[in-house]
Design an enzyme around this catalytic site. Structure first.
Site, PDB file in Angstrom:
ATOM      1  N   THR A  12       0.825  -1.214   0.000  1.00 18.97           N
ATOM      2  CA  THR A  12       0.000   0.000   0.000  1.00 18.97           C
ATOM      3  C   THR A  12       0.858   1.263   0.000  1.00 18.97           C
ATOM      4  OG1 THR A  12      -1.577  -1.250   1.283  1.00 18.97           O
ATOM      5  CG2 THR A  12      -1.895   1.115   1.249  1.00 18.97           C
ATOM      6  N   ILE A 133       0.693  13.083   8.866  1.00 18.86           N
ATOM      7  CA  ILE A 133       0.842  14.309   9.666  1.00 18.86           C
ATOM      8  C   ILE A 133       2.332  14.598   9.853  1.00 18.86           C
ATOM      9  CG2 ILE A 133       0.238  15.465  11.828  1.00 18.86           C
ATOM     10  CD1 ILE A 133      -1.773  13.212  12.336  1.00 18.86           C
ATOM     11  N   GLY A 184     -12.428  -3.509   7.342  1.00 16.77           N
ATOM     12  CA  GLY A 184     -11.045  -3.199   6.937  1.00 16.77           C
ATOM     13  C   GLY A 184     -10.397  -2.089   7.759  1.00 16.77           C
ATOM     14  N   LYS A 202       5.467   4.276  18.525  1.00 18.19           N
ATOM     15  CA  LYS A 202       5.460   5.650  18.002  1.00 18.19           C
ATOM     16  C   LYS A 202       5.825   6.679  19.072  1.00 18.19           C
ATOM     17  CE  LYS A 202       2.008   4.467  14.465  1.00 18.19           C
ATOM     18  NZ  LYS A 202       0.559   4.351  14.213  1.00 18.19           N
ATOM     19  N   GLY A 302      -2.766   5.043   5.854  1.00 21.63           N
ATOM     20  CA  GLY A 302      -3.339   4.997   4.508  1.00 21.63           C
ATOM     21  C   GLY A 302      -2.292   5.271   3.442  1.00 21.63           C
TER      22      GLY A 302
HETATM   23  N1  HSE Z   1      -1.990   0.365  12.467  1.00 17.20           N
HETATM   24  C1  HSE Z   1      -1.754   1.768  12.552  1.00 17.20           C
HETATM   25  C2  HSE Z   1      -2.978   2.477  13.109  1.00 17.20           C
HETATM   26  C3  HSE Z   1      -1.450   2.407  11.221  1.00 17.20           C
HETATM   27  O1  HSE Z   1      -4.034   1.869  13.294  1.00 17.20           O
HETATM   28  O2  HSE Z   1      -2.885   3.662  13.346  1.00 17.20           O
HETATM   29  C4  HSE Z   1      -0.025   2.364  10.828  1.00 17.20           C
HETATM   30  O3  HSE Z   1       0.808   3.008  11.751  1.00 17.20           O
END
Ligand code: HSE
Length: 435
Positions: A12, A133, A184, A202, A302
């Protein structure tokens, strides 16, 4: 000068990255200097959502990270291995690296940074946190002069989507997760998201940058959302809170070395800026001295958003490569230059389309509204709503909201209304309506 990109992965995010790099028109001019040289894929036979020359594709990822023609390697295969080893090999081979891999950066970021320093290359990872972002670059640069006190994030879209639905529907975690998987929004294996592990990766990355120090990934206290129940969400609402999975990095008062670092479901007061971050959106609230509060908000995942972050890093590296070019081709930093060659043509205001809010005082007598309707109709103006607010001194106060109409047509109708003194006493206000 052209710089060659080797892309590891065409899922993706890889597809989104290739799409931007292959379609540079009306983006930053630096993108014109980037060329996709090789793309590493698992299988050559799969149908692709992006049009790449056959000769670009290879299943030999090692060959990409050691290809002497490649300047910048973009790693978007995800997972710990072989991603980590490929990144390190690319660095050792003198290539700059861009990655979206939060699992690798949060665990092996120090090892990778040391290797990059030794090799004299850059490793950038804007896409690893907050998808589209911009958050890493602002923390490092635009906000870098501030003494950062707190970084608080909603940095996992899946859990934010589930909690938002639990809040709006009053439902329980398990059936909403189930539905989110069918739609999804959640992975088949939702562990990394719902147990807070993705958010912990993160916030470890953000904390390291915000507070300028190494972080051990295992030091992040992590609690997910599996135990949040419909009743908790409901009671929280009654008390004026919304439950969010927050990732928090906070400097302890007056300490240069001690920070708090945690991910857990948290009751957030409804008037807090993070309380209205809903669905799959992400936001990062940075508090610092002297800036105060800044909130960065947007799509946290995304194809397009994540690719936007990836290519912004590739572009930043391209800017430094331009500055290191041979003297005759050397440019001042292209990212710091705003010297444009052409003027833009601004559309005349009368050609723009907008909705309008109109408040007017009309005579309180039969036929007035019909007459106003005729004037609007003759100018192609359709009304979305019309409300009579009240009566005073034989005048009725009307508020009208139009559908989208050309400004020029609206202004013509307004002139006629102003001149219709038999029906209209005065136009009290005219405002444009967003959206
Ligand atoms: N799986 C992550 C989320 C997206 O749901 O924010 C990719 O970092």
């Amino acid at each position: 000068m052209v710089f060659k990109v080797g892309l590891l992965g065409l899922g993706t995010v890889g597809t989104g990255t290739a799409k931007i790099l292959l379609d540079a028109a009306r983006r930053h001019p630096l993108l014109e200097t980037l060329e996709i040289h090789k793309v590493g894929v698992r299988s050559l036979d799969k149908p692709r959502a992006v049009d790449l020359p056959e000769a670009c594709l290879t299943t030999d990822l090692e060959a990409i990270v050691t290809d002497p023609d490649i300047d910048i390697v973009v790693e978007v295969i995800g997972g710990l291995e072989p991603a980590r080893s490929l990144i390190l090999e690319a660095i050792e081979d003198g290539k700059h690296v861009v990655t979206a891999n939060k699992a690798v950066i949060s665990r092996y970021g120090n090892e990778i940074a040391e290797a990059a320093k030794k090799a004299g290359v850059y490793v950038l990872y804007e896409a690893a946190v907050g998808g589209g972002i911009p958050v890493i670059q602002p923390l490092q640069q635009a906000l870098g002069v501030n003494r950062i006190e707190t970084v608080t994030g909603i940095i996992n879209g899946t859990t934010n989507y589930i909690l938002t639905r639990m809040e709006s529907e009053g439902g329980d975690f398990a059936p909403i997760l189930d539905d989110a998987q069918k739609l999804g929004y959640a992975e088949a294996d939702p562990t990394a998201d719902v147990d807070g592990l993705d958010a912990a990766d993160k916030i470890a990355i953000l904390a390291s940058i915000a507070f300028g120090g190494k972080i051990r990934r295992e030091d992040v206290f992590t609690e997910g959302i599996r135990n949040v129940s419909a009743s908790d969400v409901n009671y929280a609402k009654t008390l004026g809170f919304v439950i969010k999975l927050l990732a928090i990095a906070k400097r302890n008062d007056d300490s240069d070395t001690t920070i708090q670092l945690r991910v857990h479901p948290t009751l957030v007061p409804l008037n807090h800026p993070l309380a209205s971050v809903n669905d799959v959106n992400n936001a990062v609230l940075v508090e610092g001295d002297p800036i105060g509060r800044v909130m960065l908000y947007g799509p946290g995942a995304g194809e397009g958003p994540t690719a936007s972050a990836i290519v912004s890093d590739v572009m930043a590296i391209a800017a430094t490569l331009h500055m290191e070019s041979p003297a005759e081709e050397k440019l001042p930093n292209p990212l710091l230059s705003n010297a444009y060659s052409d003027y833009k043509t601004i559309s005349p205001m009368e050609d723009l389309e907008s909705r309008f809010y109109l408040r007017l005082m009309v005579k309180d007598k039969p036929g007035v509204i019909g007459h106003l309707g005729d004037i609007f109709g003759q100018h192609g103006l359709s009304l979305e709503s019309l409300v009579q607010i009240g009566l005073q001194d034989n005048l009725a106060e009307l508020v009208i909201v139009t559908h989208e109409v050309k400004e020029g047509d609206f202004q013509k109708a307004l002139e006629i209304l102003k001149a219709s003194s038999a029906d209209v006493d005065s136009i009290a206000s005219v405002l444009r309506v967003l959206g």
